[in-house]
Write a protein that holds these residues in place. Structure first.
Motif, PDB file in Angstrom:
ATOM      1  N   HIS A  19       2.235  -2.725  -3.996  1.00 14.28           N
ATOM      2  CA  HIS A  19       3.894  -2.753  -4.052  1.00 14.28           C
ATOM      3  C   HIS A  19       4.217  -4.188  -3.973  1.00 14.28           C
ATOM      4  O   HIS A  19       3.533  -4.818  -3.685  1.00 14.28           O
ATOM      5  N   ASP A  37       3.833  -9.434   1.815  1.00 13.53           N
ATOM      6  CA  ASP A  37       2.347  -9.340   2.404  1.00 13.53           C
ATOM      7  C   ASP A  37       1.380  -8.528   1.859  1.00 13.53           C
ATOM      8  O   ASP A  37       0.021  -8.498   2.199  1.00 13.53           O
ATOM      9  N   HIS A  38       1.728  -8.090   0.424  1.00 10.74           N
ATOM     10  CA  HIS A  38       0.524  -7.622  -0.485  1.00 10.74           C
ATOM     11  C   HIS A  38       0.522  -8.250  -1.591  1.00 10.74           C
ATOM     12  O   HIS A  38      -0.273  -7.998  -2.387  1.00 10.74           O
ATOM     13  N   ASP A  68       0.612   0.437   1.938  1.00  2.21           N
ATOM     14  CA  ASP A  68       1.568   0.855   2.838  1.00  2.21           C
ATOM     15  C   ASP A  68       1.935   2.100   2.820  1.00  2.21           C
ATOM     16  O   ASP A  68       2.420   2.420   1.827  1.00  2.21           O
ATOM     17  N   HIS A  99      -4.131  -3.448   8.239  1.00  4.40           N
ATOM     18  CA  HIS A  99      -2.698  -3.758   8.021  1.00  4.40           C
ATOM     19  C   HIS A  99      -2.050  -3.567   9.560  1.00  4.40           C
ATOM     20  O   HIS A  99      -1.047  -3.133   9.686  1.00  4.40           O
TER      21      HIS A  99
HETATM   22 ZN   LIG Z   1       2.353  -4.548   4.210  1.00  2.00          ZN
END
Ligand SMILES: [Zn+2]
Length: 249
Positions: free
Chosen positions: A66, A70-71, A161, A216
């Motif tokens: 996504h 942070d990804h 996530d 995560h």
């Molecule tokens: Zn994340």
């Protein structure tokens, strides 16, 4: 002399949700199967971890679940590595969820990410190297595609996530390793909708998988607590993601 066994490993590049703690990184995994290397997410600070293993960023594919930074933000840094260190190399297949390419282009329009990478739609991809790829739309703030990569003798699944939901069951079924969002700890929040999971919810979602890798983690949280909560629910082995941890598959 016998040939060395073909690589079948998963190495954690980053284990933090949201932002990286000092000395850690956000979401990232390197899956090696024989000669094939595929990166699953590459969030804040995950690129340096990848470069320890692949100094020129020379991997065979990158998958981004996504568009959150942070990804995926370090895919932009990987583009620079490839642009400067391997200008003549063929573009690396980059399988993206909706929005990922827009973020990468906003970060750096030139060179266009489409020149460094061979950009493909994650939702319609069927094969990634030796793996059959299936995706599942999972509950999150933005479109997040959980992935399931299957070779004849190995199945790995990863949520990206996700909030809790029945969609996790199909991803986890009979997986050799289920990599799951476990952002939170303790009791489930009562607010809805839910877009990330507690460790207990991750363990419930992983039912049917053989091993569970929690990841995560919210920055600053005590990961031993998450592992203990998941072990109380999950029948198989429970591991906590840790930068540099390599798991034999
Ligand atoms: Zn994340």
């Amino acid at each position: 002399m016998t040939a060395p066994a073909a690589a079948r490993t998963l190495t954690v590049l980053g284990s933090c949700g949201a932002w990286p703690e000092p000395g850690r990184a956000c979401a990232g995994f390197l899956l090696e199967y024989g000669d094939f290397k595929v990166v699953l997410d590459l969030g804040y600070a995950a690129l340096p971890e990848l470069l320890k293993l692949c100094p020129e960023g020379d991997v065979d594919a990158v998958i981004v679940t996504h568009q959150h930074p942070d990804h995926g933000v370090d895919v932009s840094a990987l583009a620079r590595v490839r642009y400067y260190l391997a200008p003549d190399a063929p573009p690396i297949p980059l399988y993206c969820s909706p929005g990922v390419l827009d973020v990468l282009r906003a970060l750096e329009p030139r060179p266009d990410p489409d020149t460094v990478f061979d950009v493909r739609d994650l939702a319609s991809a069927m094969e990634v190297g030796p793996f059959r790829l299936e995706t599942a739309l999972l509950p999150h703030y933005v479109t997040n595609l959980g992935i399931r990569l299957s070779a004849p003798d190995l199945t790995i699944a990863y949520t990206g996530d996700s909030g809790p939901g029945p969609e996790l069951g199909g991803l986890a079924a009979d997986a050799d390793l289920f990599i799951s969002d476990a952002t939170l700890q303790g009791a489930s929040p009562t607010t809805t909708p839910r877009y990330v999971m507690t460790a207990t919810e991750a363990a419930r979602g992983a039912a049917g998988a053989k091993r569970l890798l929690l990841t995560h983690f919210w920055p600053g949280s005590d990961r031993a607590v998450s592992v203990a909560e998941a072990r109380a629910v999950f029948d198989g082995e429970v591991l906590a993601a840790e930068e540099g941890l390599t798991i034999k598959l």
